[in-house]
Scaffold this motif. Structure first.
Motif, PDB file in Angstrom:
ATOM      1  N   ASP A  54       0.827  -1.207   0.000  1.00 48.02           N
ATOM      2  CA  ASP A  54       0.000   0.000   0.000  1.00 48.02           C
ATOM      3  C   ASP A  54       0.862   1.259   0.000  1.00 48.02           C
ATOM      4  OD1 ASP A  54      -2.242  -1.615  -0.003  1.00 48.02           O
ATOM      5  OD2 ASP A  54      -2.636  -1.371   2.140  1.00 48.02           O
ATOM      6  N   ARG A  55       1.939   1.235   0.769  1.00 45.98           N
ATOM      7  CA  ARG A  55       2.842   2.390   0.788  1.00 45.98           C
ATOM      8  C   ARG A  55       3.429   2.629  -0.599  1.00 45.98           C
ATOM      9  NH1 ARG A  55       3.519   4.200   5.945  1.00 45.98           N
ATOM     10  NH2 ARG A  55       3.026   2.681   7.565  1.00 45.98           N
ATOM     11  N   SER A  56       3.769   1.554  -1.303  1.00 49.18           N
ATOM     12  CA  SER A  56       4.296   1.694  -2.654  1.00 49.18           C
ATOM     13  C   SER A  56       3.273   2.311  -3.597  1.00 49.18           C
ATOM     14  CB  SER A  56       4.746   0.335  -3.209  1.00 49.18           C
ATOM     15  OG  SER A  56       6.014   0.000  -2.724  1.00 49.18           O
ATOM     16  N   LEU A  57       2.040   1.834  -3.520  1.00 47.76           N
ATOM     17  CA  LEU A  57       1.002   2.371  -4.394  1.00 47.76           C
ATOM     18  C   LEU A  57       0.765   3.855  -4.121  1.00 47.76           C
ATOM     19  CD1 LEU A  57      -0.827   1.508  -6.696  1.00 47.76           C
ATOM     20  CD2 LEU A  57      -2.517   0.800  -5.023  1.00 47.76           C
ATOM     21  N   ILE A  58       0.739   4.231  -2.852  1.00 52.85           N
ATOM     22  CA  ILE A  58       0.570   5.636  -2.475  1.00 52.85           C
ATOM     23  C   ILE A  58       1.754   6.465  -2.975  1.00 52.85           C
ATOM     24  CG2 ILE A  58       0.560   7.222  -0.495  1.00 52.85           C
ATOM     25  CD1 ILE A  58      -1.024   4.941   0.997  1.00 52.85           C
ATOM     26  N   THR A  59       2.951   5.936  -2.817  1.00 55.49           N
ATOM     27  CA  THR A  59       4.151   6.669  -3.228  1.00 55.49           C
ATOM     28  C   THR A  59       4.188   6.860  -4.736  1.00 55.49           C
ATOM     29  OG1 THR A  59       5.343   5.831  -1.311  1.00 55.49           O
ATOM     30  CG2 THR A  59       6.674   6.694  -3.122  1.00 55.49           C
ATOM     31  N   LEU A  77      10.223  -0.811  -6.841  1.00 54.03           N
ATOM     32  CA  LEU A  77       9.912  -1.220  -5.470  1.00 54.03           C
ATOM     33  C   LEU A  77       8.456  -1.674  -5.349  1.00 54.03           C
ATOM     34  CD1 LEU A  77      10.845  -1.552  -2.553  1.00 54.03           C
ATOM     35  CD2 LEU A  77      10.258   0.873  -2.189  1.00 54.03           C
ATOM     36  N   ALA A  78       7.554  -0.988  -6.036  1.00 52.20           N
ATOM     37  CA  ALA A  78       6.142  -1.391  -6.009  1.00 52.20           C
ATOM     38  C   ALA A  78       5.970  -2.810  -6.526  1.00 52.20           C
ATOM     39  CB  ALA A  78       5.296  -0.409  -6.824  1.00 52.20           C
ATOM     40  N   LEU A  79       6.655  -3.146  -7.604  1.00 49.45           N
ATOM     41  CA  LEU A  79       6.571  -4.505  -8.143  1.00 49.45           C
ATOM     42  C   LEU A  79       7.116  -5.511  -7.132  1.00 49.45           C
ATOM     43  CD1 LEU A  79       7.684  -3.727 -11.794  1.00 49.45           C
ATOM     44  CD2 LEU A  79       5.382  -4.452 -11.075  1.00 49.45           C
ATOM     45  N   VAL A  80       8.225  -5.181  -6.491  1.00 45.92           N
ATOM     46  CA  VAL A  80       8.799  -6.058  -5.459  1.00 45.92           C
ATOM     47  C   VAL A  80       7.827  -6.202  -4.297  1.00 45.92           C
ATOM     48  CG1 VAL A  80      10.629  -6.207  -3.708  1.00 45.92           C
ATOM     49  CG2 VAL A  80      11.200  -5.592  -6.068  1.00 45.92           C
ATOM     50  N   ASN A  81       7.120  -5.123  -3.964  1.00 38.24           N
ATOM     51  CA  ASN A  81       6.197  -5.129  -2.829  1.00 38.24           C
ATOM     52  C   ASN A  81       4.826  -5.700  -3.171  1.00 38.24           C
ATOM     53  OD1 ASN A  81       8.010  -4.162  -0.949  1.00 38.24           O
ATOM     54  ND2 ASN A  81       7.449  -2.026  -1.252  1.00 38.24           N
ATOM     55  N   GLY A  82       4.668  -6.238  -4.369  1.00 40.37           N
ATOM     56  CA  GLY A  82       3.441  -6.962  -4.698  1.00 40.37           C
ATOM     57  C   GLY A  82       2.395  -6.204  -5.481  1.00 40.37           C
ATOM     58  N   VAL A  83       2.665  -4.974  -5.871  1.00 40.17           N
ATOM     59  CA  VAL A  83       1.739  -4.258  -6.750  1.00 40.17           C
ATOM     60  C   VAL A  83       1.973  -4.821  -8.150  1.00 40.17           C
ATOM     61  CG1 VAL A  83       0.981  -2.012  -7.630  1.00 40.17           C
ATOM     62  CG2 VAL A  83       1.912  -2.180  -5.309  1.00 40.17           C
ATOM     63  N   THR A  84       0.919  -5.225  -8.820  1.00 43.35           N
ATOM     64  CA  THR A  84       1.087  -5.819 -10.142  1.00 43.35           C
ATOM     65  C   THR A  84       1.232  -4.735 -11.208  1.00 43.35           C
ATOM     66  OG1 THR A  84      -1.271  -5.873 -10.693  1.00 43.35           O
ATOM     67  CG2 THR A  84      -0.384  -7.773  -9.460  1.00 43.35           C
ATOM     68  N   ALA A  85       1.750  -5.138 -12.338  1.00 43.99           N
ATOM     69  CA  ALA A  85       1.857  -4.218 -13.471  1.00 43.99           C
ATOM     70  C   ALA A  85       0.469  -3.707 -13.857  1.00 43.99           C
ATOM     71  CB  ALA A  85       2.532  -4.906 -14.656  1.00 43.99           C
ATOM     72  N   GLY A 145      12.266  11.866 -11.327  1.00 45.66           N
ATOM     73  CA  GLY A 145      13.556  11.295 -10.953  1.00 45.66           C
ATOM     74  C   GLY A 145      13.433  10.121 -10.009  1.00 45.66           C
ATOM     75  N   GLN A 146      12.477  10.168  -9.108  1.00 45.52           N
ATOM     76  CA  GLN A 146      12.284   9.114  -8.117  1.00 45.52           C
ATOM     77  C   GLN A 146      11.306   8.031  -8.590  1.00 45.52           C
ATOM     78  OE1 GLN A 146      13.798   8.937  -4.868  1.00 45.52           O
ATOM     79  NE2 GLN A 146      15.122  10.350  -5.963  1.00 45.52           N
ATOM     80  N   LEU A 147      10.537   8.327  -9.622  1.00 45.97           N
ATOM     81  CA  LEU A 147       9.468   7.413 -10.032  1.00 45.97           C
ATOM     82  C   LEU A 147       9.955   6.024 -10.453  1.00 45.97           C
ATOM     83  CD1 LEU A 147       6.439   7.035 -10.357  1.00 45.97           C
ATOM     84  CD2 LEU A 147       6.621   8.087 -12.623  1.00 45.97           C
ATOM     85  N   PRO A 148      10.961   5.884 -11.315  1.00 47.37           N
ATOM     86  CA  PRO A 148      11.349   4.526 -11.721  1.00 47.37           C
ATOM     87  C   PRO A 148      11.752   3.627 -10.558  1.00 47.37           C
ATOM     88  CG  PRO A 148      12.277   6.133 -13.235  1.00 47.37           C
ATOM     89  CD  PRO A 148      11.690   6.918 -12.084  1.00 47.37           C
ATOM     90  N   SER A 149      12.511   4.144  -9.616  1.00 49.48           N
ATOM     91  CA  SER A 149      12.923   3.286  -8.495  1.00 49.48           C
ATOM     92  C   SER A 149      11.723   2.881  -7.647  1.00 49.48           C
ATOM     93  CB  SER A 149      13.995   3.969  -7.642  1.00 49.48           C
ATOM     94  OG  SER A 149      13.504   5.140  -7.046  1.00 49.48           O
ATOM     95  N   HIS A 150      10.745   3.753  -7.525  1.00 52.35           N
ATOM     96  CA  HIS A 150       9.560   3.394  -6.743  1.00 52.35           C
ATOM     97  C   HIS A 150       8.612   2.486  -7.532  1.00 52.35           C
ATOM     98  CE1 HIS A 150      10.100   5.201  -2.851  1.00 52.35           C
ATOM     99  NE2 HIS A 150      10.752   6.179  -3.471  1.00 52.35           N
TER     100      HIS A 150
END
Length: 119
Positions: free
Chosen positions: A42-47, A66-74, A58-63
């Protein structure tokens, strides 16, 4: 003597802003991201939504990674970005979609999330 693997922040700016790295590693990712009130997913999706809305490219690709690693699907990232187009602006969403496309292209074929949509 064991050596610690440098954090992403350490690799990026450790030589220029060591205190910012310490705060990033210890406070942001060591405390805020670990709080029990929201899951890392959820934190990843919010971020990702916030970075997209504020056009913080600048920060978007790394997050996105991280979102994919944290379980947010494509698929969920695509839906969030599409939804944000109407609230955060079309150019912001187009830029986020382009960043997501690049992040997904980096993934090995065996690890690439599907982005098939029901029609």
């Amino acid at each position: 003597m064991a050596t610690e693997t440098p954090s992403p922040a350490q690799k990026l700016i450790g030589d220029v802003a060591p205190k910012l790295v310490q705060l990033t590693d210890d406070v942001l990712f060591g405390d805020v991201w670990k709080r029990a009130g929201l899951s890392p997913r959820d934190r990843s999706l919010i971020t990702v939504a916030t970075l997209t809305a504020l056009y913080r490219t600048g920060q978007l690709p790394s997050h996105l990674r991280l979102a994919l690693v944290n379980g947010v699907t494509a698929d969920e990232l695509v839906e969030a970005i599409t939804h944000l187009a109407f609230y955060a602006g079309w150019p912001n969403a187009m830029t986020a979609a382009t960043a997501l496309k690049e992040v997904l292209a980096e993934q090995p074929a065996t690890e690439q999330p599907t982005t098939a949509h029901a029609g």
